[in-house]
Design a protein around this motif. Sequence first.
Motif, PDB file in Angstrom:
ATOM      1  N   LEU A  69      40.459  29.900  85.395  1.00 31.97           N
ATOM      2  CA  LEU A  69      39.507  28.876  84.968  1.00 31.97           C
ATOM      3  C   LEU A  69      38.682  28.318  86.114  1.00 31.97           C
ATOM      4  O   LEU A  69      39.210  28.055  87.197  1.00 31.97           O
ATOM      5  CB  LEU A  69      40.259  27.700  84.335  1.00 31.97           C
ATOM      6  N   ALA A 102      55.082  29.346  75.723  1.00 29.51           N
ATOM      7  CA  ALA A 102      53.763  29.411  76.361  1.00 29.51           C
ATOM      8  C   ALA A 102      53.725  28.911  77.797  1.00 29.51           C
ATOM      9  O   ALA A 102      52.912  29.359  78.598  1.00 29.51           O
ATOM     10  CB  ALA A 102      52.768  28.610  75.526  1.00 29.51           C
ATOM     11  N   ILE A 127      51.089  38.804  87.489  1.00 30.75           N
ATOM     12  CA  ILE A 127      49.819  38.136  87.150  1.00 30.75           C
ATOM     13  C   ILE A 127      50.030  36.620  87.200  1.00 30.75           C
ATOM     14  O   ILE A 127      50.879  36.092  86.475  1.00 30.75           O
ATOM     15  CB  ILE A 127      49.323  38.577  85.750  1.00 30.75           C
ATOM     16  N   THR A 130      50.438  31.595  83.054  1.00 31.40           N
ATOM     17  CA  THR A 130      51.504  31.386  82.075  1.00 31.40           C
ATOM     18  C   THR A 130      51.361  32.364  80.898  1.00 31.40           C
ATOM     19  O   THR A 130      50.317  33.001  80.716  1.00 31.40           O
ATOM     20  CB  THR A 130      51.411  29.964  81.495  1.00 31.40           C
ATOM     21  N   GLY A 133      48.341  31.537  78.534  1.00 31.54           N
ATOM     22  CA  GLY A 133      47.077  32.006  79.101  1.00 31.54           C
ATOM     23  C   GLY A 133      46.977  33.525  79.067  1.00 31.54           C
ATOM     24  O   GLY A 133      45.894  34.082  78.888  1.00 31.54           O
ATOM     25  N   ARG A 211      49.537  44.110  95.627  1.00 39.03           N
ATOM     26  CA  ARG A 211      48.691  42.913  95.544  1.00 39.03           C
ATOM     27  C   ARG A 211      48.485  42.269  96.911  1.00 39.03           C
ATOM     28  O   ARG A 211      47.381  41.884  97.263  1.00 39.03           O
ATOM     29  CB  ARG A 211      49.310  41.887  94.588  1.00 39.03           C
ATOM     30  N   THR A 221      41.803  30.977  94.495  1.00 35.31           N
ATOM     31  CA  THR A 221      40.943  31.913  93.775  1.00 35.31           C
ATOM     32  C   THR A 221      41.372  31.960  92.313  1.00 35.31           C
ATOM     33  O   THR A 221      42.466  31.495  91.972  1.00 35.31           O
ATOM     34  CB  THR A 221      41.044  33.322  94.399  1.00 35.31           C
TER      35      THR A 221
HETATM   36  C1  LIG Z   1      45.326  36.132  92.715  1.00 36.14           C
HETATM   37  C2  LIG Z   1      45.047  36.357  91.240  1.00 36.14           C
HETATM   38  C3  LIG Z   1      45.217  37.624  90.697  1.00 36.14           C
HETATM   39  C4  LIG Z   1      44.954  37.855  89.338  1.00 36.14           C
HETATM   40  N1  LIG Z   1      45.164  39.109  88.837  1.00 36.14           N
HETATM   41  C5  LIG Z   1      44.996  39.323  87.516  1.00 36.14           C
HETATM   42  C6  LIG Z   1      45.269  40.617  86.948  1.00 36.14           C
HETATM   43  O1  LIG Z   1      45.686  41.539  87.622  1.00 36.14           O
HETATM   44  N2  LIG Z   1      45.052  40.769  85.608  1.00 36.14           N
HETATM   45  C7  LIG Z   1      44.595  39.757  84.806  1.00 36.14           C
HETATM   46  O2  LIG Z   1      44.456  39.960  83.604  1.00 36.14           O
HETATM   47  N3  LIG Z   1      44.336  38.534  85.327  1.00 36.14           N
HETATM   48  C8  LIG Z   1      44.523  38.288  86.646  1.00 36.14           C
HETATM   49  N4  LIG Z   1      44.259  37.049  87.164  1.00 36.14           N
HETATM   50  C9  LIG Z   1      43.700  35.992  86.286  1.00 36.14           C
HETATM   51  C10 LIG Z   1      44.764  35.098  85.595  1.00 36.14           C
HETATM   52  O3  LIG Z   1      45.950  35.120  86.322  1.00 36.14           O
HETATM   53  C11 LIG Z   1      45.005  35.552  84.153  1.00 36.14           C
HETATM   54  O4  LIG Z   1      43.822  35.549  83.398  1.00 36.14           O
HETATM   55  C12 LIG Z   1      46.066  34.679  83.447  1.00 36.14           C
HETATM   56  O5  LIG Z   1      46.447  35.304  82.246  1.00 36.14           O
HETATM   57  C13 LIG Z   1      45.566  33.270  83.128  1.00 36.14           C
HETATM   58  O6  LIG Z   1      46.664  32.509  82.657  1.00 36.14           O
HETATM   59  P1  LIG Z   1      46.739  30.944  82.855  1.00 36.14           P
HETATM   60  O7  LIG Z   1      47.994  30.461  82.245  1.00 36.14           O
HETATM   61  O8  LIG Z   1      46.512  30.587  84.277  1.00 36.14           O
HETATM   62  O9  LIG Z   1      45.524  30.490  81.944  1.00 36.14           O
HETATM   63  P2  LIG Z   1      44.391  29.411  82.269  1.00 36.14           P
HETATM   64  O10 LIG Z   1      43.564  29.914  83.405  1.00 36.14           O
HETATM   65  O11 LIG Z   1      44.963  28.054  82.381  1.00 36.14           O
HETATM   66  O12 LIG Z   1      43.547  29.492  80.917  1.00 36.14           O
HETATM   67  C14 LIG Z   1      42.906  30.690  80.550  1.00 36.14           C
HETATM   68  C15 LIG Z   1      42.537  30.593  79.058  1.00 36.14           C
HETATM   69  O13 LIG Z   1      43.725  30.591  78.299  1.00 36.14           O
HETATM   70  C16 LIG Z   1      43.725  29.469  77.417  1.00 36.14           C
HETATM   71  N5  LIG Z   1      45.121  29.058  77.228  1.00 36.14           N
HETATM   72  C17 LIG Z   1      46.063  28.797  78.168  1.00 36.14           C
HETATM   73  N6  LIG Z   1      47.224  28.478  77.580  1.00 36.14           N
HETATM   74  C18 LIG Z   1      47.016  28.528  76.242  1.00 36.14           C
HETATM   75  C19 LIG Z   1      47.820  28.279  75.091  1.00 36.14           C
HETATM   76  N7  LIG Z   1      49.099  27.913  75.181  1.00 36.14           N
HETATM   77  N8  LIG Z   1      47.260  28.410  73.874  1.00 36.14           N
HETATM   78  C20 LIG Z   1      45.958  28.774  73.737  1.00 36.14           C
HETATM   79  N9  LIG Z   1      45.147  29.023  74.769  1.00 36.14           N
HETATM   80  C21 LIG Z   1      45.674  28.899  76.014  1.00 36.14           C
HETATM   81  C22 LIG Z   1      42.889  28.420  78.124  1.00 36.14           C
HETATM   82  O14 LIG Z   1      42.389  27.464  77.210  1.00 36.14           O
HETATM   83  C23 LIG Z   1      41.804  29.290  78.711  1.00 36.14           C
HETATM   84  O15 LIG Z   1      40.854  29.593  77.724  1.00 36.14           O
HETATM   85  C24 LIG Z   1      44.517  36.790  88.508  1.00 36.14           C
HETATM   86  C25 LIG Z   1      44.367  35.504  89.064  1.00 36.14           C
HETATM   87  C26 LIG Z   1      44.637  35.288  90.407  1.00 36.14           C
HETATM   88  C27 LIG Z   1      44.492  33.887  90.951  1.00 36.14           C
END
Ligand SMILES: Cc1cc2nc3c(=O)[nH]c(=O)nc-3n(C[C@H](O)[C@H](O)[C@H](O)COP(=O)(O)OP(=O)(O)OC[C@H]3O[C@@H](n4cnc5c(N)ncnc54)[C@H](O)[C@@H]3O)c2cc1C
Length: 302
Positions: A69, A102, A127, A130, A133, A211, A221
């Motif tokens: 985000l 979640a 990854i 949570t 997400g 990674r 990031t």
């Molecule tokens: C160093 C690094 C490496 C990464 N590598 C990858 C990779 O290899 N592959 C990849 O796919 N991504 C990668 N990402 C991106 C990220 O980790 C993923 O997209 C991850 O799934 C996001 O999860 P989050 O919980 O942080 O969601 P957030 O960033 O908090 O939210 C993302 C979206 O999910 C929604 N959301 C969160 N929780 C819920 C819930 N309970 N119910 C409904 N909606 C919800 C939010 O509203 C938002 O729209 C990387 C990020 C970093 C920082």
Amino acid sequence: MCNKNIMEIFANVKGKYLLGERLSKHTRFGVGGPAEVMFFPHDLEDLVSFLKHYPQHMPLCVLGGGSNLLVRDGGIDGVVLKLSAPFFKKIEKKENRLTCFAGVANATLSKTLIENQIGGLEFLCSIPGTIGGALRTNAGCFASSVSDVLQSALVVNRSGTVFEAKKEAFGLSYRHSDFPKDWIIVALTFKTEAKPAEQIRQTLEQQKQYRLLHQPCNARTAGSTFKNPKDARAWELIKQAGCENLSCGGAKVSEKHCNFLINTGNASAADLENLGDLIVQKVKEKTGILLEWEVQKTGKKV
Ligand SMILES: Cc1cc2nc3c(=O)[nH]c(=O)nc-3n(C[C@H](O)[C@H](O)[C@H](O)COP(=O)(O)OP(=O)(O)OC[C@H]3O[C@@H](n4cnc5c(N)ncnc54)[C@H](O)[C@@H]3O)c2cc1C
């Protein structure tokens, strides 16, 4: 928004709530203005009760680990939910299925996988973020994604109705889902396979080393900024357009992986968004391809 009626809802919740909480504390980029109200429901019952009382027309969004985000500097109106109470961090094993709530951090899954000799979810452990997400973003890497392993999910909608939905209901495709914006993911059930602990440990270690070598894992990031366009790689296009050394205020392109943007310490969300938009413009001019943001931008500009 914080009128008397709304605050009365919070007088009756069991979970914690904070007024004006800075979202920079909850995002991997370390940027983002205040949430009008940030609410951490105690359990599903508390969440349902809140939803039944919170007016439908008022803004509501969910934050997971904040690792995908870019929350803008003006913050987010209404209520921002975070499912981080112990209830939402449960992991339950049933035969060849694993149910993860979640708020489980993907990284913490590895212990369960090794202890129970469960294979198939190793990719998810590397990854950031949570389980909730991971479904919204259909997170994936190392040739697997959530859509390959998901069986069903427990959901609560904006009216507070709780239901189980099959994988097909979530419209999952490459780093994308198209289930209704007001569905809140409570838990995911994955299909799993038996695998020796040592094999799981080795895979996890290989993925971690990959990674650390190729990505700025410990930087501020949000991962890959842009999706890979059809038959192309975003990082190659960024390089081709000469954007590898670009910066904007406190935001810069990572030296380790040019599809990652970094907050070097004092970047604003606007610095990061402007840098990303500049890259989109330069790649379009050089290659004719329009990059699509993978990082989700939300909130108000200042
Ligand atoms: C160093 C690094 C490496 C990464 N590598 C990858 C990779 O290899 N592959 C990849 O796919 N991504 C990668 N990402 C991106 C990220 O980790 C993923 O997209 C991850 O799934 C996001 O999860 P989050 O919980 O942080 O969601 P957030 O960033 O908090 O939210 C993302 C979206 O999910 C929604 N959301 C969160 N929780 C819920 C819930 N309970 N119910 C409904 N909606 C919800 C939010 O509203 C938002 O729209 C990387 C990020 C970093 C920082």
